[in-house]
Scaffold this motif. Structure first.
Motif, short mmCIF file in Angstrom:
data_model
loop_
_atom_site.label_atom_id
_atom_site.label_comp_id
_atom_site.label_asym_id
_atom_site.label_seq_id
_atom_site.Cartn_x
_atom_site.Cartn_y
_atom_site.Cartn_z
N ARG A 1 -26.99 29.63 -11.27
CA ARG A 1 -26.84 28.90 -10.32
C ARG A 1 -25.30 27.97 -10.40
NH1 ARG A 1 -25.15 26.59 -6.66
NH2 ARG A 1 -26.08 25.05 -5.26
N SER A 2 -25.03 27.77 -11.60
CA SER A 2 -23.63 26.98 -11.85
C SER A 2 -22.57 27.92 -11.36
CB SER A 2 -23.43 26.73 -13.39
OG SER A 2 -23.42 27.84 -13.93
N THR B 1 -21.21 29.06 -5.25
CA THR B 1 -20.61 27.97 -4.43
C THR B 1 -21.49 27.97 -2.94
OG1 THR B 1 -18.88 29.15 -3.63
CG2 THR B 1 -18.39 27.70 -5.39
N ASP C 1 -21.85 34.68 -20.21
CA ASP C 1 -22.37 33.11 -20.52
C ASP C 1 -22.12 32.62 -22.09
OD1 ASP C 1 -24.15 34.88 -21.33
OD2 ASP C 1 -25.82 33.74 -20.60
#
Length: 347
Positions: free
Chosen positions: A342-343, A346, A158
């Protein structure tokens, strides 16, 4: 502590609400949130030919490969990293999830995160989703295998720093450059450990008139196979069927022979790494020079492959201590911090 309190403090009594799956061509690994990896079985199913009734699944079925009578067939429902037989995959996944859930008291329908190849098509994605739902999943999320592998080895995905991962599985090789929780550039080729096994089978047939099965070829690859000369030459006795006489026979093979016969797929993997580096943005490329490349997946255990890629790219290569479990460990971390990751998922 009362008996009831001690029951509920036991991990066996935690509701099975979160499960991570690495649905691999060669092996399927399952983890349960809070417990880690709880299942690691070959992706093989033995079925009755006429009725398609499941006879056995996993390691027991793998032992049957090339050994079954006429009425039973041992099949691998995943090929080249994707589902080749939806029905059998569904039954296999259902069996594994049932095996995991049956050891726990609460039968809550689990939320499942599945690691899939980054080059997966929408049709293949639907097959994964329907298999997991039919196996008893409540919510199904998918994550690209290189991303899950990067999280599994503890890379800071990240941050703006560029992280490069090479995930070599049974059916595919996934190469991805990851930054800011996204895949910036990726290359996926449908070449992996299975391709090396087929090269060994073909080589023995052509050069020794010897017919061997996939399990024998895999054993040869792991024991005497290597990507480049390392100064440690090995020999191995191989048993199979003589194609001329039809009689079983044994031969002695050397690591140099196996190294030469698997060069084509090895070269394809190295070329894919070079192609991925060529499309990497320059700022991220400078990070890769500083921090190197991480290799994961069962293919990372092939002797000398890390040294060959290091030689070809002039970059430091790091192989994880447990390369086969990187993807499933990544799904476990995603389940632990679901909101944070979560991002990248899919549905």
């Amino acid at each position: 502590m009362s008996p009831i309190s001690s029951w509920f403090s036991s991990k066996r009594l935690v509701p099975t609400s979160d499960i991570g799956v690495d649905l691999g061509t060669a092996n399927t690994l399952v983890c349960v949130r809070g417990e880690g990896v709880v299942l690691n079985e070959p992706s093989v199913v033995a079925v009755e030919r006429g009725t398609k009734r499941i006879m056995s699944v996993g390691l027991e079925a793998k032992r049957m490969l090339g050994r079954t009578p006429e009425g039973i067939e041992a099949v691998r429902p995943l090929r080249d990293g994707v589902i080749a037989d939806v029905d059998v995959t569904e039954l296999m996944l259902r069996h594994f999830l049932k095996q995991v859930m049956s050891k726990r008291i609460f039968r809550i329908k689990p939320r499942v995160v599945v690691g899939v190849p980054s080059g997966i098509t929408e049709l293949e994605r639907r097959a994964v989703r329907s298999s997991a739902q039919a196996a008893g999943a409540n919510e199904v999320y998918m994550v690209a295998e290189p991303m899950a592998a990067a999280i599994g080895v503890g890379l800071p995905i990240d941050t703006p720093r560029g992280n490069m991962v090479i995930d070599i599985g049974g059916g595919t090789t996934e190469i991805a450059v990851i930054a800011l929780a996204g895949i910036v550039s990726d290359t996926s080729i449908r070449i992996g450990g299975d391709e090396l096994d087929q090269c060994i089978i073909t080589f023995l047939r052509k050069n020794y008139n010897l017919l061997v099965g996939e399990p024998t070829a895999e054993a040869i690859k792991m024991q005497v196979g290597s990507a480049m000369e390392s100064g440690e030459e090995r020999e191995m006795e191989v048993k199979g069927r003589d194609l001329v006489s039809g009689i079983p026979k044994m031969i002695l093979i050397h690591s140099q022979e196996i190294r030469e016969c698997i060069q084509e797929p090895i070269r394809s993997i190295v070329q894919a790494v070079r192609s991925a580096l060529e499309i990497t943005p320059p700022e991220l490329a400078s990070d890769i020079v500083d921090f190197g490349i991480v290799m994961t997946g069962g293919g990372a255990m092939i002797r000398g492959l890390d040294k060959l890629i290091a030689l070809e790219t002039n970059l430091p290569i790091h192989v994880d201590d447990e390369p086969m479990t990187c993807v499933v460990r990544g799904t476990n971390k995603i389940l632990d911090e679901f909101i944070k990751y979560r991002s990248i998922l899919t549905a």
